[in-house]
Design a protein around this motif. Structure first.
Motif, PDB file in Angstrom:
ATOM      1  N   PRO A 429       0.841  -1.192   0.000  1.00 53.28           N
ATOM      2  CA  PRO A 429       0.000   0.000   0.000  1.00 53.28           C
ATOM      3  C   PRO A 429       0.884   1.252   0.000  1.00 53.28           C
ATOM      4  CG  PRO A 429      -0.357  -1.353   1.997  1.00 53.28           C
ATOM      5  CD  PRO A 429       0.811  -1.927   1.272  1.00 53.28           C
ATOM      6  N   LEU A 430       0.393   2.339  -0.539  1.00 56.08           N
ATOM      7  CA  LEU A 430       1.009   3.652  -0.287  1.00 56.08           C
ATOM      8  C   LEU A 430       0.214   4.214   0.892  1.00 56.08           C
ATOM      9  CD1 LEU A 430       1.546   5.075  -3.895  1.00 56.08           C
ATOM     10  CD2 LEU A 430       3.175   3.881  -2.406  1.00 56.08           C
ATOM     11  N   PRO A 431       0.910   4.596   1.976  1.00 55.33           N
ATOM     12  CA  PRO A 431       0.199   4.805   3.242  1.00 55.33           C
ATOM     13  C   PRO A 431      -0.852   5.920   3.236  1.00 55.33           C
ATOM     14  CG  PRO A 431       2.475   5.558   3.404  1.00 55.33           C
ATOM     15  CD  PRO A 431       2.353   4.830   2.102  1.00 55.33           C
ATOM     16  N   GLY A 432      -0.726   6.873   2.342  1.00 56.94           N
ATOM     17  CA  GLY A 432      -1.726   7.938   2.326  1.00 56.94           C
ATOM     18  C   GLY A 432      -2.771   7.751   1.245  1.00 56.94           C
ATOM     19  N   VAL A 433      -2.652   6.658   0.494  1.00 63.92           N
ATOM     20  CA  VAL A 433      -3.485   6.487  -0.691  1.00 63.92           C
ATOM     21  C   VAL A 433      -4.351   5.226  -0.617  1.00 63.92           C
ATOM     22  CG1 VAL A 433      -3.447   6.139  -3.208  1.00 63.92           C
ATOM     23  CG2 VAL A 433      -1.763   7.669  -2.145  1.00 63.92           C
ATOM     24  N   THR A 434      -3.719   4.111  -0.275  1.00 59.13           N
ATOM     25  CA  THR A 434      -4.341   2.798  -0.447  1.00 59.13           C
ATOM     26  C   THR A 434      -5.159   2.382   0.777  1.00 59.13           C
ATOM     27  OG1 THR A 434      -2.270   2.270  -1.582  1.00 59.13           O
ATOM     28  CG2 THR A 434      -3.836   0.461  -1.252  1.00 59.13           C
ATOM     29  N   THR A 435      -6.382   1.962   0.533  1.00 54.64           N
ATOM     30  CA  THR A 435      -7.176   1.331   1.589  1.00 54.64           C
ATOM     31  C   THR A 435      -6.601  -0.056   1.818  1.00 54.64           C
ATOM     32  OG1 THR A 435      -9.163   2.572   1.104  1.00 54.64           O
ATOM     33  CG2 THR A 435      -9.471   0.420   2.137  1.00 54.64           C
TER      34      THR A 435
END
Ligand code: 7RM
Length: 651
Positions: A429-435
């Motif tokens: 995940p990208l921490p600010g993007v992906t649920t």
């Protein structure tokens, strides 16, 4: 779809990023679009974040399966990790905050670290070590480990770090495979209150290494421990690190390296008895580790990043040393065991240094769970803002525990899938993007293409299958050292033109990846890769053993544990003593991490008509048929089925 696979997909929880985290995140959703528009232009943009001595001519030259990234470009990795930070305010910033197991501490600023590296580089040069030479590094987790790696990078020597837990024989084989000219070791290291006599092991190894000219010895042990550990010095061959480094000049011009020049070799277990020397080069590797560190760990100027991996593993290379230092970050480095002197050591360290980003392995998380929540609860973990996981599938239960008890319910979790061979993070995940979904590594990072394949190599949109990478990536391995044929065969022949990772995986209806585990004869024990054949070779090396078959069995904490089926030579009796001897024999041959949990003495092992050991059957036996056990996400049945499919298609 098997019943077990269906159970995994029962995981319905979803964790979207908080608006606060999303707003400040280094990586925004637009990165995916950018990469999709023009993948090569995208990676070129990432490469431009580095400092180049000469610009590249071509972004990618792809002659499958050989990639050249940023060809024609010149740069130096140590200059990127050090020199460019000395020109601005990072000069006096902590680069490495180190803590030894006995409790001793050191902080090296970027300025300190640069001076040490320059001196060490000059010391290596003074011994005649030059660009292209291979240098083995066999050290505990002390700052000199990073210094040694960076010093090699500075002069263009190729390092081969060998995990300090490996035996002298493992060290010897790795030195010989790479024909290394020097080894950098220490008198010893501290582990769980004991001394690990590294120099003694190194001496035993070097006795069988004709190419070694020099042994450099860091004095790590304190007081009289150094001489007690038996670190004797051979005149003309051995030098104390501090003698050479102290005397050396603190300025050493960085060697301009071609983007495709080798940066390091790192040995990893494969499906034969002989570990593979994975080759990484300079420009592409640094580009991808630097970018992923920035995106995935969201590092900001004031962060304190702690990746708990040992530098003997790729995670230590990419996310203790190169990625964070290229970003000018502060890293924490800890020498010892997580339960020494007590089970709260990790949390004590996080509180002491105000760690903000923490990256560890599921096997450790499961141990922390077992030890009890009182240990983290006794410390202020309020500085943490992001958590990471790597090395094996994380079971949803451990994920949730990590999030609650370490992350205080407020930190995003990045479950990062990658390999020694991929060099850098690939699926996360990208921490600010992906649920996020607990247990899923989610989706490939921008600029990376993964596909799910069936046994015939057809692309599957969802369901279970094999994980393949379908486009070259900057930090990909370049070959296997000294064995390009094995490189072709191991990674590119199963699905021609595509890189086969060796992992079975599941792709869900949202396009999320659930990596299940290895489908080849590689096991993952406590996040460490071990080849079944390596352990079998070690066992048959014992004078009383005729034949051996090793399988992985599900283990509550380690994910997998080793079980060995041993046939003794005629006339020998199976005894408890012999069982212990065999375990010790394996530890001596490979290292303690390869010690089997169980040894079964048998009269025969089941084989296919073509002579292949029927490992699945042995695994069923070793697990006492406790199938359907869902303590780990890598459900043994699912992996076994994929493995059967993989092998039957292989013929
Ligand atoms: C970084 C590292 C690689 C193998 C790989 C997988 C397993 C690693 C994850 C994972 C599920 C993850 N390099 N693996 N990360 N499985 N989820 N997030 O571990 O070369 O030592 O091992 O580890 O099987 O092929 S490694």
């Amino acid at each position: 779809m098997s019943h077990q696979l269906a159970t995994l997909l029962d995981e319905q929880r979803r964790f979207p990023p908080s608006p606060e985290f999303a707003a400040q995140a280094n990586a925004q959703a637009g990165l995916y679009d950018e990469a999709n528009r023009d993948r090569l232009a995208f990676w070129a943009d990432q490469a431009r974040a580095l400092e180049w001595i000469e610009p590249w001519r071509t972004v990618l030259d792809w002659q499958p399966p050989h990639a050249r990234w940023f060809d024609g470009g010149k740069l130096n990795v140590s200059a990127n990790c050090l020199d460019r930070h000395l020109r601005g305010p990072r000069r006096n910033k902590a680069a490495i905050i180190w803590e030894g197991e006995p409790g001793d501490r050191r902080v090296l600023t970027y300025w300190d670290l640069a001076r040490e590296v320059n001196r060490a580089a000059n010391a290596l040069k003074a011994l005649g070590i030059k660009k292209g030479d291979r240098v083995a590094i066999y050290l505990p987790m002390i700052p000199e480990a990073a210094v040694a790696m960076l010093a090699c990078a500075r002069i263009g020597a190729i390092h081969s770090v060998v995990f300090g837990g490996f035996s002298s024989e493992s060290l010897r084989d790795r030195i010989n495979d790479a024909a290394a000219v020097a080894v950098i070791t220490a008198d010893g290291g501290y582990r769980r209150g004991q001394i690990v006599p590294l120099k003694r092991f190194a001496d035993q190894a070097v006795a069988g290494c004709p190419t070694i000219k020099h042994v450099l010895v860091v004095q790590r042990l304190m007081g009289t421990a150094s001489s007690e550990a038996g670190a004797t010095m051979t005149p003309g061959r051995d030098y104390w690190w501090h003698d050479l480094v102290r005397a050396a000049d603190a300025k050493c011009a960085p060697e301009p390296m071609e983007a495709e020049d080798l940066l390091f070799i790192l040995y990893t277990s494969g499906t034969t008895g002989k570990p593979k020397g994975i080759v990484h080069s300079t420009g592409g590797y640094l580009t991808q580790v630097t970018a992923t560190t920035r995106w995935v760990f969201d590092l900001k100027e004031e962060d304190v990043f702690w990746c708990t991996a040992d530098i003997g593993w790729v995670t230590g290379h990419s996310y203790v040393v190169y990625g964070p230092l290229a970003n000018g970050a502060t890293v924490v480095m800890y020498e010892g065991a997580p339960d020494w002197p007590a089970r709260d050591r990790m949390w004590e360290i996080i509180a002491r240094y105000g760690v903000t980003v923490f990256y560890t392995a599921p096997t450790a998380i499961r141990a922390f769970m077992k030890w009890g929540t009182e240990h983290p609860a006794a410390h202020d973990l309020g500085t943490l803002r992001l958590l990471g996981s790597v090395g094996e599938p994380i079971n949803p239960e451990a994920w949730i525990w990590y999030q609650q008890h370490i992350g205080g319910g407020r930190c995003p979790i990045v479950d990062t899938w990658w390999q020694t061979e991929t060099g850098a993070i690939m699926i996360t995940p990208l921490p600010g993007v992906t649920t996020t979904k607990p247990g899923s590594a989610t989706v490939p990072i921008p600029g990376i293409s993964a596909k799910l394949l069936d046994a015939q190599g057809h692309v599957l949109e969802k369901g279970g299958g094999f994980l393949a990478l379908t486009e070259p990536w900057p930090s990909m391995l370049r070959t296997i050292y000294g064995d390009d044929a094995r490189y072709h065969e191991t990674y590119w022949s199963r699905f021609p033109g595509r890189y086969f990772a060796g992992d079975g995986a599941k792709l869900d209806e949202d396009g999320y990846w659930w990596v299940l585990g290895r489908v080849d004869d590689v096991l993952n024990v406590a996040g460490h890769r071990i080849g079944t054949m390596e352990v079998e070779s070690a066992l048959v090396d014992h004078p009383l053993v005729a034949e051996a078959a090793v399988v992985g069995k599900a283990h509550e904490l380690k994910g997998q544990a080793l079980a060995a089926f041993v046939i003794l030579k005629e006339g020998n009796r199976a005894t408890a003593q012999l069982r212990d001897d065999l375990k010790d024999h394996v530890a001596r041959k490979i290292g303690a991490i390869a010690k089997p949990d169980d040894i079964f003495f048998v009269a025969d092992v089941p084989k296919t008509r073509s002579g292949k050991i029927m490992r699945r059957l042995l695994k069923d036996i070793a697990e006492g048929r406790a199938l359907g056990d869902t303590t780990t996400l890598a459900d043994p049945n699912v992996v076994a089925k994929l493995k059967d499919q993989y092998e039957s298609e292989e013929g």
